[in-house]
Structure formats: C-alpha cells, structure tokens
Design a protein around this motif. Structure first.
Motif, PDB file in Angstrom:
ATOM      1  N   GLY A  85       4.808  -6.660   1.606  1.00  0.00           N
ATOM      2  CA  GLY A  85       4.578  -7.065   0.230  1.00  0.00           C
ATOM      3  C   GLY A  85       5.667  -8.015  -0.240  1.00  0.00           C
ATOM      4  O   GLY A  85       6.027  -8.964   0.441  1.00  0.00           O
ATOM      5  N   PRO A 122      -4.117 -13.074   3.687  1.00  0.00           N
ATOM      6  CA  PRO A 122      -4.641 -12.351   2.514  1.00  0.00           C
ATOM      7  C   PRO A 122      -5.911 -12.946   1.919  1.00  0.00           C
ATOM      8  O   PRO A 122      -6.787 -12.203   1.468  1.00  0.00           O
ATOM      9  N   GLU A 156      -2.779  -7.800  -1.854  1.00  0.00           N
ATOM     10  CA  GLU A 156      -1.324  -7.806  -1.866  1.00  0.00           C
ATOM     11  C   GLU A 156      -0.730  -6.617  -2.623  1.00  0.00           C
ATOM     12  O   GLU A 156       0.423  -6.268  -2.397  1.00  0.00           O
ATOM     13  N   ARG A 171      -1.090  -3.597   0.762  1.00  0.00           N
ATOM     14  CA  ARG A 171      -1.451  -4.218   2.034  1.00  0.00           C
ATOM     15  C   ARG A 171      -1.834  -3.189   3.100  1.00  0.00           C
ATOM     16  O   ARG A 171      -2.719  -3.427   3.914  1.00  0.00           O
TER      17      ARG A 171
END
Length: 504
Positions: A203, A376, A391, A394
């Motif tokens: 992250g 992502p 995000e 994750r």
C-alpha cells in the motif's frame, strides 16, 4: 547531528509476516510463554526503540515524544524515561482520552512521572530546537482516519525539520492493509516490534515508513510455532528457487517459451518480454507478432525466434511450447482477441498480462494453470471495481482475484502481493520508484515466463520472478538513482539475480 541509516536493517527483517489483529489478540500468550508480563514486554519495546534511536542520532539532545492514549503511547513513555536518564532533554506531549489507559501503558506513564518527567497537553506549543521526534501516537489497532488532536500533531510533525522515528508503525498507517485513510506520519525510521505486519510492506507503506527496523522482543521462538499470514520475499531467498545449473544441461532442458503479442506500434513490449526471458535463462524463446515487427526484433535480439502471428503459426507454437506468455502489446482488437481465443484452452503453464487481462475482464473464466499479473487498474477491471477499492486493501483484492480466476495472482505495485489457490500468500519486499515507467511489466512477464519454462511451479516462478525483477531495479537505483530508470536498463543486469551465487 547525523542520520546513520541502518543499511543492514532489511537483511535483519523476518521473512514471516503476521496479521496485526491476530498479534494483538495473542501477544499475551506469547509473553506468557516467554515468562514476561505485558508491561515487561512494553519495557522491552521502549528499550529496543531507544537504543536504535540513540544509534541513529547520537548527537541529538532535544527529544520530543508524542504519546497517544494507548499502548503505543506507553512505549513512548518508556523511551522518554530512558532518554532522560541518558541525559537527553525530553518533552512529552500526550493525547487524552475518555477511557482509562491500558494497564501497562498506565504503569509506563506512572514510571515516567515518578522519575521526574512531565506530561504536557497535546495542544501546548512545541519546544524550540527539537532534534528528533518520537511518534508514539497511534499503533496497530487503528482502523480509520485519525481525528484531532492526533491529526494536528501528525501534520505538525510532518512540517517539522526534525526526523520522525515511529514506534511499531507510523501513526495513520493501517497495519493490516497499508492504507492511509487520513493524515499519516511520514517517518524517517520505523522500529516495529514482535512481528512484521502487512501494512508495513504494501500500500502506501513505502512512502511513510522510512527505514524499517525490527525487534521480536524475545518472542521469536513463540512466533516460530505459529502460522504466519504471509511470507516476505527478498533477494536472500533466491537460492531456494534458483540453484546452480547442471553442467551438462542443454537448451532443451531450459524450456521452450512461446510469447504472443506486439500489435501495431507495440513491438517494444514484446521485444522486452522476449529479451527478459532469454536473459533469465529460457532455453528457446519464440515470439509471434505482427510481421512488420520481425526485422527490428531480430536486429535488436537475434537470439529470439520470431514469426508472424497467424492461426497456423500459433497452433504450431502451442504444440512446440512448454510455457506460453500472452498479452504484452497484444491490443484489444480482433487480432489480439483471436489469438487469446486460441490460447485460452491451452493446457501448458501460462502467464497472462496487459491486454490479455483487459480482454479477460470481459469474459471471466477460471484456470488452474495460469499466472495473471495485473496492476491496480487491471485488477479493478477484473473485479468490476475501482482502483481506490483495490489500493485500500491490496491483500483482500489479491485473494478475490485468485478466487475468481484461479492459478496464481501477482498484484503489482509498491509491495507486490502474490496469492495462490492453495491459500499461499507472499509480499515482494523489493523494488523502488524508478520502476514506475512503461515496459516494466513486460520485463516481469518475460522473467516469470522464463522461470516457468525452467520448470518452476506457477507460485515459485511468480515469487522468484518478482524478486529478480525488483532486486535488479534496486541495484540500478543504488548505482544511478530512480529518476530516469528504463525497463530496458534491467535487461543486462538480470543475470546477477537469476544466478544468485554471484550476489551471495
């Protein structure tokens, strides 16, 4: 005053990561097995942090401790008492709360006051000349954005010129996910205790943790008996996957890899994938692409076997190959769609990336012989969500992806996460900001595909490939910096990490 960054801290980090909530629930058991009370454990934490801060900043005389209303604040009181006893000028600013302090934190606070220390309200002005700031505000129990007075203290610390040393985790960083829902402390160093938590490694963690230092506080033997949440992957583990080769090996032993992609204007993508595969040891690499790409690919890398992508050449390639990589530069027009349709039922180990994933999102199907490597944005499309949701957690996203699509998932990003159908999860603790440039994913696809061709399992190839990729980039960043790093810069250096005996 000097900041002596602990260059050996990463080497000393554990390769096991434990859930923060699990640790909070069970640390009393660990303390009991180690025959220490929770207050003694807090004293160990404060002592470990104090010693590291003293080592990092030996010339710092004026220390500011920001203490929260919890056990993280208790750690801060222990640090304050030790620093004052060592002759440092210490100021403690503390946040109040509506509930009593936890018992061990109350003991630490009482010990600080009994030693002659003072506690100032969080709203009071900061002293002049602060040289180090100790963040003991919010620990691993945080689940939402910090509120005042925590927000104000975090913001003030971030504006201050003195370095911040976070105890256990930077305040505002969520220990389970690495998300930052609100104000977050930007630390120069983080001293974490007992076990590594996932939020320290993925992250937004890399933006705010600084150098991470670790102390198990004497509970290492207890942790060894418990099952970690996930593995932390680093270059030290490469010999596990990549032993030295048999001197009698021939190219057939090292695998036949087929790579499909490179639509109009995307010859570079398929070239980087192909060369990365060769550089990582695949015996034979065949590329099927647009006919116009053949001359530049052969000129740039004559070791590649390149042919135009047609239905016949694809069928021949699938019969020939041990492993298939599809997606780099594939495009989403009929040319790419038709190729993916031919490949999707292949029973060989496969890796799907880039536009293969964008096409997969329109026709989701589960396969057990495939690695997918979404960033992502691609992960959001595959899960019918948005990047923010990916995000924000994750690890959860990686698990959802593997449940829906099967095989092995590589969720790329800062702190790349890997998840397998059997429940195995890992985090690649390698890589840097220089990798935020075009083509890096194409290189990764070639690396992993090459290792698959060399008969590593799906999961092992994904793990080893991510480490090789990130560790190579880290070496380049150490030599030349992160700004301006190109994906092709990695290619000539990959051999150092696929031959780990060279970097042992």
């Amino acid at each position: 005053m000097t900041d002596r960054a602990n260059t050996f801290s990463l080497q000393s980090l554990s390769h096991s990561v434990y859930g923060a909530q699990w640790l909070r629930e069970w640390e009393s058991q660990g303390a009991g097995l180690a025959s220490v009370s929770l207050y003694q454990l807090m004293q160990r934490a404060g002592t470990a942090a104090f010693q590291r801060i003293l080592w990092l900043y030996p010339g710092a005389h004026r220390w500011l401790v920001l203490a929260g209303h919890g056990n993280n604040g208790g750690d801060g009181y222990v640090v304050a008492q030790l620093a004052a006893a060592a002759g440092k000028q210490v100021t403690v600013l503390a946040c109040g709360g509506s509930s009593p302090l936890p018992a061990e934190a109350e003991q630490a606070k009482a010990a600080w006051l009994a030693a002659g220390g003072e506690i100032h309200a969080a709203e009071e002005p900061w002293p002049q000349g602060v040289e180090v700031i100790i963040d003991a505000l919010l620990g691993t129990g945080l689940k939402a954005a910090p509120r005042d007075p925590y927000c104000s203290l975090i913001a003030a610390a971030n504006r201050h010129s003195a370095p911040v040393i976070a105890l256990d985790i930077p305040s505002g960083l969520l220990a389970e996910t690495g998300a930052t829902p609100g104000e977050v402390m930007s630390a120069a160093h983080t001293v974490t205790f007992i076990a590594l938590k996932p939020g320290l490694l993925t992250g937004k963690a890399r933006s705010v943790t600084g150098h991470v230092h670790y102390d198990d506080l004497g509970l290492g033997k207890w942790l060894e008996r418990e099952t970690p949440l996930m593995a932390r992957l680093s270059a030290e583990l490469l010999p596990r996957w990549l032993p030295e080769r048999d001197p009698c090996a021939h190219k057939g032993d090292n695998g036949r890899l087929l790579i499909v992609g490179g639509d109009h204007g995307f010859a570079g993508a398929i070239r980087m994938t192909g060369e990365a595969a060769l550089r990582c040891g695949a015996g034979l690499v065949r590329v099927l692409t647009r006919e116009e790409n053949i001359p530049p690919l052969l000129t740039a890398r004559p070791e590649l076997m390149v042919a135009p992508l047609t239905r016949d050449t694809l069928q021949q390639g699938l019969e020939w190959a041990d492993v298939v990589v599809i997606g780099p530069g594939l495009g989403q027009d009929s040319w790419g769609k038709n190729a993916l349709r031919e490949v999707e039922n292949c029973d060989r180990p496969m890796l799907w990336d880039a536009d293969a994933l964008n096409l997969l999102a329109f026709n989701p199907e589960k396969r057990h012989n495939r690695i997918i490597t979404p960033h992502p944005g691609e992960a959001a499309r595959l899960l019918n969500g948005n990047v923010g949701a990916i995000e924000s957690d994750r690890l959860l996203a990686a698990r959802k992806l593997v449940r829906r699509y099967g095989g092995v998932v590589v969720l790329k990003g800062a702190g790349t996460l890997l998840a397998a159908e059997d429940g195995a999860v890992a985090i690649a603790d390698v890589g840097n900001a220089g990798m935020a440039s075009g083509g890096m994913g194409d290189v990764l696809s070639g690396i992993i595909g090459s290792l698959l061709a060399q008969k590593l399992s799906l999961y092992d190839a994904a793990c080893a490939g991510c480490v090789v990729h990130g560790a190579t980039a880290d070496r380049l960043a150490a030599e030349k910096g992160t700004r301006g790093m190109l994906a092709t810069d990695l290619l000539p250096a990959l051999y150092l990490y696929v031959n780990p005996e060279l970097t042992a």
